[in-house]
Design an enzyme around this catalytic site. Sequence first.
Site, PDB file in Angstrom:
ATOM      1  N   PHE A 138       0.862  -1.186   0.000  1.00  0.00           N
ATOM      2  CA  PHE A 138       0.000   0.000   0.000  1.00  0.00           C
ATOM      3  C   PHE A 138       0.896   1.233   0.000  1.00  0.00           C
ATOM      4  CE2 PHE A 138      -2.456   3.470   1.814  1.00  0.00           C
ATOM      5  CZ  PHE A 138      -3.617   3.384   1.071  1.00  0.00           C
ATOM      6  N   ASP A 223       9.320   2.444   1.404  1.00  0.00           N
ATOM      7  CA  ASP A 223       8.170   3.184   1.904  1.00  0.00           C
ATOM      8  C   ASP A 223       8.046   2.887   3.399  1.00  0.00           C
ATOM      9  OD1 ASP A 223       5.653   3.982   2.740  1.00  0.00           O
ATOM     10  OD2 ASP A 223       4.594   3.221   0.987  1.00  0.00           O
ATOM     11  N   LYS A 252       2.926  10.022   8.349  1.00  0.00           N
ATOM     12  CA  LYS A 252       2.221   9.560   9.545  1.00  0.00           C
ATOM     13  C   LYS A 252       2.804  10.105  10.850  1.00  0.00           C
ATOM     14  CE  LYS A 252      -0.135   5.514   7.626  1.00  0.00           C
ATOM     15  NZ  LYS A 252      -1.509   6.037   7.768  1.00  0.00           N
TER      16      LYS A 252
END
Length: 397
Positions: A138, A223, A252
Amino acid sequence: MNNHEILNMGQKYVMNTYGRLPMALVKGEGAWVWDADGNKYLDFVGGLAVNSLGHAHPKVAEAICQQARTMLHCSNIYWIEPQVKLAKLLVENSCADKVFFCNSGAEANEGAIKLARKYAKLNYGPDKYEIITATNSFHGRTLAAITATGQTKYQKGFEPLPQGFRYVPFNDLAALTQSIGPHTCAVMLEPVQGEGGVIPANPEYLTGVAKLCREKGLLLIFDEVQCGLGRTGKFLAHQHYQVEPDIITLAKALGGGFPIGAMMAREEVAKAFQPGDHASTFGGNPLACAAALAAMDALLHDGVMTNAVTVGQYFKEKLQGLAEKYPYVREVRGKGLMLGLELAIEGKDIVAKCLDQGLLINCTNGKVLRFLPPLIITEAEVDQAVAILDKSMSQVQ
């Protein structure tokens, strides 16, 4: 306003892009949150790995207040002191040399895709553009990011998708090797897959991928939007593997709850970007960077990562106890305080039962209970969460 009033207003005016629970969170402190009706919950979702320091962390709150009184925003056509300081901090704690700031993980990954292609075209020719990613990965919700994401459920309805991506099974070096073609320029992976079900990379796999990229002249992109910044017990998750990528993406937890993203790269790769190649109006603004500086200071100097290791291991052992108790549990996995409980049944009923008893958890990929509590969580709070989880699991088959 109460939960019902907020829900009704939201359904009327907010786009229906989330499967929302019928509650509105209005306050948080540490590992706890309260909804608009005054109900209290233990938060093991953590804003999906955003609230790594918990809610209303005093260092972050004070930094935001101070910076808000000084300067909220200015354009990147000027130098920005908090941005420069944050870039220095990130470089000093990573293998990267330069940083580009944006506002989210999807933006960071878009920047990484652009940088990889620009570097490859400058150094290897115009036919180098393809990026290999993993199934169940993702990488974000923007158009190139969902195309990089190896899950068709996120792509359906948005065709035609951008060209130049190929997918291979995660932790399968042979499949990756076979997928490299004449147009390949980079490999993009999460050291620990999050949305895909909390799946850590095998050490020999990441070592093999790094060696393969060096041999083939490919860039290696990690990532770390979800798994980075202390979540696994190290500043960056790939540091568990003694492997150094060419590009790293972050978001995040970076701002301690305030939106900010970053794309970092080695000097040789970073210089492929020149003025005009990439930009972000709000990226690296003074307020976001002040929040991030405070968050990273707490992460690096307040014992937060040590706590992620020790309490993470304690929590994992408790989850393994549940796995032994309930035959429908397939596996416990993860690193630090990024943990997953894979089930043989759908997990949504357990999530709902935990909610009813005051525990917020999340289910990803249908059958994986995902736990992303704040890195300041205590063993006592883990015990409370496990007790609720145990009771909830006993009520399903």
